[in-house]
Design an enzyme around this catalytic site. Structure first.
Site, PDB file in Angstrom:
ATOM      1  N   GLY A  34       5.276  36.725  44.720  1.00 24.37           N
ATOM      2  CA  GLY A  34       5.467  35.668  43.738  1.00 24.37           C
ATOM      3  C   GLY A  34       6.414  34.614  44.232  1.00 24.37           C
ATOM      4  O   GLY A  34       7.106  34.823  45.222  1.00 24.37           O
ATOM      5  N   THR A  77      13.302  40.762  43.290  1.00 25.30           N
ATOM      6  CA  THR A  77      14.431  41.602  43.685  1.00 25.30           C
ATOM      7  C   THR A  77      15.034  42.274  42.464  1.00 25.30           C
ATOM      8  O   THR A  77      15.457  43.433  42.518  1.00 25.30           O
ATOM      9  CB  THR A  77      15.487  40.740  44.399  1.00 25.30           C
ATOM     10  OG1 THR A  77      14.829  39.916  45.343  1.00 25.30           O
ATOM     11  CG2 THR A  77      16.507  41.598  45.092  1.00 25.30           C
ATOM     12  N   HIS A 107       9.264  -0.377  31.760  1.00 20.13           N
ATOM     13  CA  HIS A 107       8.433   0.207  32.817  1.00 20.13           C
ATOM     14  C   HIS A 107       8.265   1.723  32.611  1.00 20.13           C
ATOM     15  O   HIS A 107       7.158   2.246  32.575  1.00 20.13           O
ATOM     16  CB  HIS A 107       9.080  -0.074  34.176  1.00 20.13           C
ATOM     17  CG  HIS A 107       8.400   0.571  35.333  1.00 20.13           C
ATOM     18  ND1 HIS A 107       7.376  -0.051  36.029  1.00 20.13           N
ATOM     19  CD2 HIS A 107       8.573   1.785  35.897  1.00 20.13           C
ATOM     20  CE1 HIS A 107       6.960   0.774  36.976  1.00 20.13           C
ATOM     21  NE2 HIS A 107       7.672   1.901  36.914  1.00 20.13           N
ATOM     22  N   GLU A 108       9.385   2.389  32.415  1.00 18.34           N
ATOM     23  CA  GLU A 108       9.353   3.853  32.284  1.00 18.34           C
ATOM     24  C   GLU A 108       8.664   4.278  31.001  1.00 18.34           C
ATOM     25  O   GLU A 108       7.957   5.288  30.973  1.00 18.34           O
ATOM     26  CB  GLU A 108      10.765   4.442  32.342  1.00 18.34           C
ATOM     27  CG  GLU A 108      11.503   4.226  33.652  1.00 18.34           C
ATOM     28  CD  GLU A 108      10.772   4.798  34.859  1.00 18.34           C
ATOM     29  OE1 GLU A 108       9.968   5.730  34.711  1.00 18.34           O
ATOM     30  OE2 GLU A 108      10.991   4.250  35.963  1.00 18.34           O
ATOM     31  N   HIS A 130       5.018   4.616  31.628  1.00  9.79           N
ATOM     32  CA  HIS A 130       4.662   5.939  32.204  1.00  9.79           C
ATOM     33  C   HIS A 130       4.648   6.999  31.117  1.00  9.79           C
ATOM     34  O   HIS A 130       3.725   7.805  31.006  1.00  9.79           O
ATOM     35  CB  HIS A 130       5.725   6.363  33.231  1.00  9.79           C
ATOM     36  CG  HIS A 130       5.602   5.678  34.550  1.00  9.79           C
ATOM     37  ND1 HIS A 130       4.501   5.809  35.356  1.00  9.79           N
ATOM     38  CD2 HIS A 130       6.465   4.862  35.207  1.00  9.79           C
ATOM     39  CE1 HIS A 130       4.683   5.106  36.448  1.00  9.79           C
ATOM     40  NE2 HIS A 130       5.874   4.511  36.389  1.00  9.79           N
TER      41      HIS A 130
HETATM   42  P1  ADP Z   1      13.245  36.708  43.890  1.00  7.32           P
HETATM   43  O1  ADP Z   1      11.940  36.779  43.177  1.00  7.32           O
HETATM   44  O2  ADP Z   1      13.333  35.491  44.746  1.00  7.32           O
HETATM   45  O3  ADP Z   1      13.619  37.960  44.564  1.00  7.32           O
HETATM   46  P2  ADP Z   1      15.435  37.356  42.240  1.00  7.32           P
HETATM   47  O4  ADP Z   1      14.903  38.626  41.716  1.00  7.32           O
HETATM   48  O5  ADP Z   1      16.485  37.459  43.291  1.00  7.32           O
HETATM   49  O6  ADP Z   1      14.286  36.425  42.734  1.00  7.32           O
HETATM   50  O7  ADP Z   1      15.995  36.540  40.995  1.00  7.32           O
HETATM   51  C1  ADP Z   1      17.159  35.762  41.079  1.00  7.32           C
HETATM   52  C2  ADP Z   1      17.887  35.749  39.772  1.00  7.32           C
HETATM   53  O8  ADP Z   1      17.110  35.132  38.767  1.00  7.32           O
HETATM   54  C3  ADP Z   1      18.146  37.128  39.245  1.00  7.32           C
HETATM   55  O9  ADP Z   1      19.347  37.629  39.734  1.00  7.32           O
HETATM   56  C4  ADP Z   1      18.204  36.921  37.751  1.00  7.32           C
HETATM   57  O10 ADP Z   1      19.501  36.529  37.346  1.00  7.32           O
HETATM   58  C5  ADP Z   1      17.294  35.754  37.525  1.00  7.32           C
HETATM   59  N1  ADP Z   1      15.977  36.186  37.045  1.00  7.32           N
HETATM   60  C6  ADP Z   1      14.790  35.991  37.650  1.00  7.32           C
HETATM   61  N2  ADP Z   1      13.786  36.493  36.925  1.00  7.32           N
HETATM   62  C7  ADP Z   1      14.326  37.057  35.833  1.00  7.32           C
HETATM   63  C8  ADP Z   1      13.790  37.748  34.711  1.00  7.32           C
HETATM   64  N3  ADP Z   1      12.491  37.965  34.555  1.00  7.32           N
HETATM   65  N4  ADP Z   1      14.642  38.173  33.764  1.00  7.32           N
HETATM   66  C9  ADP Z   1      15.971  37.966  33.897  1.00  7.32           C
HETATM   67  N5  ADP Z   1      16.529  37.330  34.914  1.00  7.32           N
HETATM   68  C10 ADP Z   1      15.736  36.849  35.886  1.00  7.32           C
END
Ligand code: ADP
Length: 463
Positions: free
Chosen positions: A212, A219, A435-436, A439
């Site tokens: 993703g 992570t 202008h904006e 848009h």
């Molecule tokens: P990646 O997909 O790049 O690994 P991470 O998991 O490191 O991203 O996400 C980074 C930060 O974004 C997390 O530490 C968290 O604080 C926040 N975050 C991302 N997705 C969520 C989620 N679904 N719910 C809560 N926090 C999120």
């Protein structure tokens, strides 16, 4: 040290003297024998009957030798000033003695000082060992962590969670992403109760790949698994395999799986797997990274080789699934791909709820409104907005974070800092506004364009 004492008479109670004093001994006919050592040093033997005469009487020369018998000398030692004159002096002195019917013996001796040599070698080796161990400690990075030692360079750098060490992240910290959570929960279940599945003849999957865009919580999900799985969880990043030495990556993969098998059932999580899992080059001689390929090959064989690694499930995360090697993606290795998408409106609201919890908010903050204001934002962006809003509120010395702070934070994150010193005349401002708004109107009227959230002509950052 014993050898030194034996060979070096200075240490056995032989007194130091000098040439002129020695001459006075000779003139008083007190000397019995002289030994000239290596033409540098002379050892003086005093006649036994002279030892209790001055000046020797007062010099506390030991009465006994180190071996217990009477002290037959040498009694004094001194450095010879000049070889030529010294040997002629001895000749003269001997003649003088014989005139008085006395004997003075002298002898030239070549002596190897083993003691000094051995001591020299011991010191030399001592210094070498000290230097060597110092360098080793330096190379091993402060002598601390087990992973850093030079001999451990082929060991995996994985951190282990579970069994006492936890990540403090639970599935409650992960907002939205229901399907992904469902999948990883099932993986944990495979490990805990494999019988449920194998009873029906099913094979437990070997791995799952979280794919993703960045910041969508891949992570985070893995951390939640580590926090809740109650099985050992090895976490490391793809780049942890890479080292400047050839062959280290493959060796680390082997070590990782060896450790994991010992701890099975367990989970291995490899973040940013594209660092090693990139498709292998077609032309091995042209600039392709051999070392990385070796590492990948090792990973492939470990995941699906002849060796059984039952009870080890591999989770991996990447935001570049397109560059991964096809062999890595085939069934039997990462059988499952879990797609972690950008959050939709509802998920954004849930993510806001997670990240607003630690903040001190104004009473009636509309979370739906915040979610609507942030289309296309990832979870990481939302976490960032919440933090930024709190910082802005603190800067304005507010007691709680208000809606306006969130809007400022959104603007700031999308557009960068507001340019306060970019001076535009009133006329210019009017023109830009017309202008904006053109848009904006078009965007508002068109059915399939992105919804209009905010119109501003305040210059920010680059725009
Ligand atoms: P990646 O997909 O790049 O690994 P991470 O998991 O490191 O991203 O996400 C980074 C930060 O974004 C997390 O530490 C968290 O604080 C926040 N975050 C991302 N997705 C969520 C989620 N679904 N719910 C809560 N926090 C999120």
């Amino acid at each position: 040290m014993i050898s030194i004492n034996l060979f070096n008479p200075v240490n056995t109670g032989v007194l130091k003297t000098n040439y002129s004093e020695f001459k006075s001994f000779v003139e008083n006919k007190q000397v019995r024998k002289i030994e000239v050592i290596n033409k540098k040093e002379a050892r003086v033997y005093i006649s036994p009957d002279q030892l209790d005469q001055p000046p020797h009487k007062d010099k506390n020369i030991p009465k006994k030798s180190v071996f217990g018998g009477p002290n037959n000398g040498p009694h004094y030692v001194f450095n010879i000033p000049n070889n030529e004159s010294f040997s002629s002096y001895l000749e003269e002195a001997q003649k003088e003695y014989s005139r008085k019917n006395q004997t003075l013996m002298y002898d030239y001796v070549e002596e190897d000082n083993f003691g000094k040599d051995i001591l020299g070698w011991i010191i030399f080796f001592g210094i070498m060992i000290a230097v060597w161990s110092f360098i080793m400690r330096r190379v091993s990075g402060g002598g601390g962590g087990a992973g850093g030692q030079i001999f451990n360079i082929g060991k995996s750098k994985a951190q282990m969670f579970g069994q006492g060490k936890s990540t403090n992240v639970t599935f409650d910290n992960v907002a939205g992403l229901e399907e992904a959570k469902e999948e990883v929960k099932e993986i944990v279940d495979f490990l805990k109760t494999p019988k449920k599945y194998t009873a029906l003849g099913a094979k437990i999957p070997k791995g799952a790949l979280l794919v993703g865009p960045p910041g969508t919580g891949k992570t985070l999900i893995a951390k939640a698994v580590a926090g809740e799985a109650k099985v050992p969880f090895f976490s490391l990043s793809g780049s942890d395999f890479v080292e400047m030495f050839v062959g280290v990556g493959a060796s680390r993969v082997r070590d990782l799986f060896k450790q994991a098998k010992e701890k099975a059932p367990c989970i291995i999580f490899i973040d940013e797997i594209d660092a090693i899992g990139r498709a292998r080059g077609k032309n091995p001689n042209m600039g392709s990274n051999d070392e990385r390929e070796n590492t990948l090959n090792q990973l492939l064989t470990e995941m699906d080789g002849f060796g059984t690694n039952s009870g080890v499930i591999i989770l991996a995360a990447t935001n570049r699934a397109d560059v991964l090697d096809r062999a890595l993606m085939r069934a039997g290795r990462f059988d499952r791909q879990i797609y972690v998408d950008m959050p939709d409106l509802n998920e954004r609201k849930e993510i806001f709820e997670v990240h607003l919890k630690p903040l001190k908010l104004e009473k009636k903050l509309d979370k739906d409104f915040l979610a609507r204001q942030t289309p296309g934002f990832s979870g990481a962006d939302i976490a960032n907005i919440c933090n930024e809003a709190a910082l802005i509120a603190a800067r304005k010395k507010k007691t709680s974070v208000q809606k306006q702070d969130f809007l400022d934070a959104v603007d700031r994150i999308i557009g960068g800092l507001e340019k306060k010193n970019k001076i535009i005349t009133k006329q210019e401002k009017k023109t830009i506004a017309y202008h904006e708004s053109g848009h904006a109107t078009v965007s508002w009227m068109l059915e399939h364009a992105n919804p209009l959230v905010k119109v501003t002509i305040v210059p920010r950052g680059q725009s």
